[in-house]
Scaffold this active site. Structure first.
Site, PDB file in Angstrom:
ATOM      1  N   THR A 126       0.838  -1.199   0.000  1.00  0.00           N
ATOM      2  CA  THR A 126       0.000   0.000   0.000  1.00  0.00           C
ATOM      3  C   THR A 126       0.873   1.249   0.000  1.00  0.00           C
ATOM      4  OG1 THR A 126      -0.187   0.164   2.421  1.00  0.00           O
ATOM      5  CG2 THR A 126      -1.784  -1.250   1.272  1.00  0.00           C
ATOM      6  N   SER A 150       2.393   2.769  -2.521  1.00  0.00           N
ATOM      7  CA  SER A 150       3.640   2.354  -3.173  1.00  0.00           C
ATOM      8  C   SER A 150       3.936   3.098  -4.469  1.00  0.00           C
ATOM      9  CB  SER A 150       3.609   0.848  -3.429  1.00  0.00           C
ATOM     10  OG  SER A 150       2.385   0.434  -4.002  1.00  0.00           O
ATOM     11  N   THR A 151       3.459   4.337  -4.580  1.00  0.00           N
ATOM     12  CA  THR A 151       3.789   5.118  -5.779  1.00  0.00           C
ATOM     13  C   THR A 151       5.134   5.825  -5.639  1.00  0.00           C
ATOM     14  OG1 THR A 151       2.517   7.005  -4.952  1.00  0.00           O
ATOM     15  CG2 THR A 151       1.385   5.463  -6.425  1.00  0.00           C
ATOM     16  N   GLY A 199       7.566   2.559   0.024  1.00  0.00           N
ATOM     17  CA  GLY A 199       6.624   1.614  -0.570  1.00  0.00           C
ATOM     18  C   GLY A 199       7.062   1.144  -1.944  1.00  0.00           C
ATOM     19  N   SER A 242       7.656   3.121  12.695  1.00  0.00           N
ATOM     20  CA  SER A 242       8.676   4.168  12.666  1.00  0.00           C
ATOM     21  C   SER A 242       9.391   4.201  14.003  1.00  0.00           C
ATOM     22  CB  SER A 242       8.013   5.529  12.421  1.00  0.00           C
ATOM     23  OG  SER A 242       8.916   6.592  12.650  1.00  0.00           O
ATOM     24  N   TYR A 255       1.336  11.774  14.834  1.00  0.00           N
ATOM     25  CA  TYR A 255       1.997  10.785  13.976  1.00  0.00           C
ATOM     26  C   TYR A 255       2.595   9.663  14.817  1.00  0.00           C
ATOM     27  CZ  TYR A 255       5.651   8.796  10.976  1.00  0.00           C
ATOM     28  OH  TYR A 255       6.474   7.944  10.282  1.00  0.00           O
TER      29      TYR A 255
END
Length: 265
Positions: free
Chosen positions: A13, A15-16, A20, A141, A154
């Protein structure tokens, strides 16, 4: 060690670009059929072309879907009913003072960063368990452990992924399905590069030099004293998706350059 994912299907997901896309390229290079995802159809198509340039002849397709909504997750799962590997990578970040973060922003971060992984794991894990093999990876993270004061919303979402990952690993106990989190530290993705451009321009530095300065000033505990590359993070993701990682489950695997000052993983 040669990682061979021939015959396996992987969906990554968000992943452009960034981590990713690097993970998708690594999985395709290991032989997996890869499904790319992003909100924008043009960007998904561009990412497919980039992957094919990196791995000629790869089996790759794209499914545009906004995974911040239940409808978007249903669209992805509807077009791809089964997968062997699920990399829950999609997410947003950005600094904002705590007292300026309204409820809508909290909800937006939670829906995309956390609930997309909840919904897709619910859609795919049962099939993996029935077939006796599967890999689910959550991209958390170092901010899950070192909550940034300027990105509490976040960090909160990334900590939530550790709980989700550990719980799902226990749920899949003995099934042949592993569930793990990967924790990158500062990584030179497109998003981070954009964030550093202003700093670089102000100080007359390249973006790469600004990245090093950022790590040294904002993450001084870093042992490598620089941002990681997206490929360095992707290497860990590909490994934990492999057949060779069969005894690794319920883990929080750090690729943080040593930012988290701990001798325990």
């Amino acid at each position: 060690m040669k990682i061979d994912l021939d015959g396996k299907t992987a969906v990554v997901t968000g992943s452009t670009g960034g981590i990713g896309l690097a993970a998708a390229i690594g999985l395709a290079g290991a032989g997996a059929a890869v499904i790319l995802n992003g909100r924008d159809e043009d960007r998904v198509e561009a990412a497919v072309r980039t992957l094919l340039e990196a791995v000629p002849g790869a089996d790759v397709a794209g499914i545009p879907a906004d995974l911040s909504t239940a409808e978007g997750c249903d669209k992805l799962a509807g077009e791809l009913p089964n997968t062997d590997i699920l990399v829950n990578n999609v997410g947003i970040f950005g600094p904002k003072p705590f007292f300026e973060i309204d409820d809508a922003t909290w909800e937006r971060f939670f829906q995309l960063n956390v609930m997309s992984g909840v919904r897709l794991s619910r859609a795919y894990m049962k099939g993996m368990m029935e077939r006796g093999w599967g890999r689910v990876v959550f991209i958390s993270s170092e901010s899950a452990l070192n909550i940034p004061a300027d990105m509490i919303h976040y960090g909160f979402t990334k900590t939530a992924l550790l709980s989700l990952s550990r719980g799902l690993a226990k749920l899949a106990s003995g099934s042949g399905v592993t569930v793990n989190s990967v924790l990158p530290g500062p990584t030179m993705s497109e998003g981070v590069g954009e964030m550093l451009k202003e700093m670089a321009a102000e100080k007359g530095l390249t973006v790469e030099e600004a990245g090093v300065e950022f790590v040294k000033s904002e993450r001084p505990s870093s042992i490598i004293q620089r941002p990681a590359t997206t490929q360095e993070v992707a290497n860990m993701i590909v490994y934990v998706c492999s057949k060779e990682a069969s005894a690794t489950s319920g883990g929080a695997l750090r690729v943080d350059g040593g930012v988290v000052d701990s001798i325990v993983p």
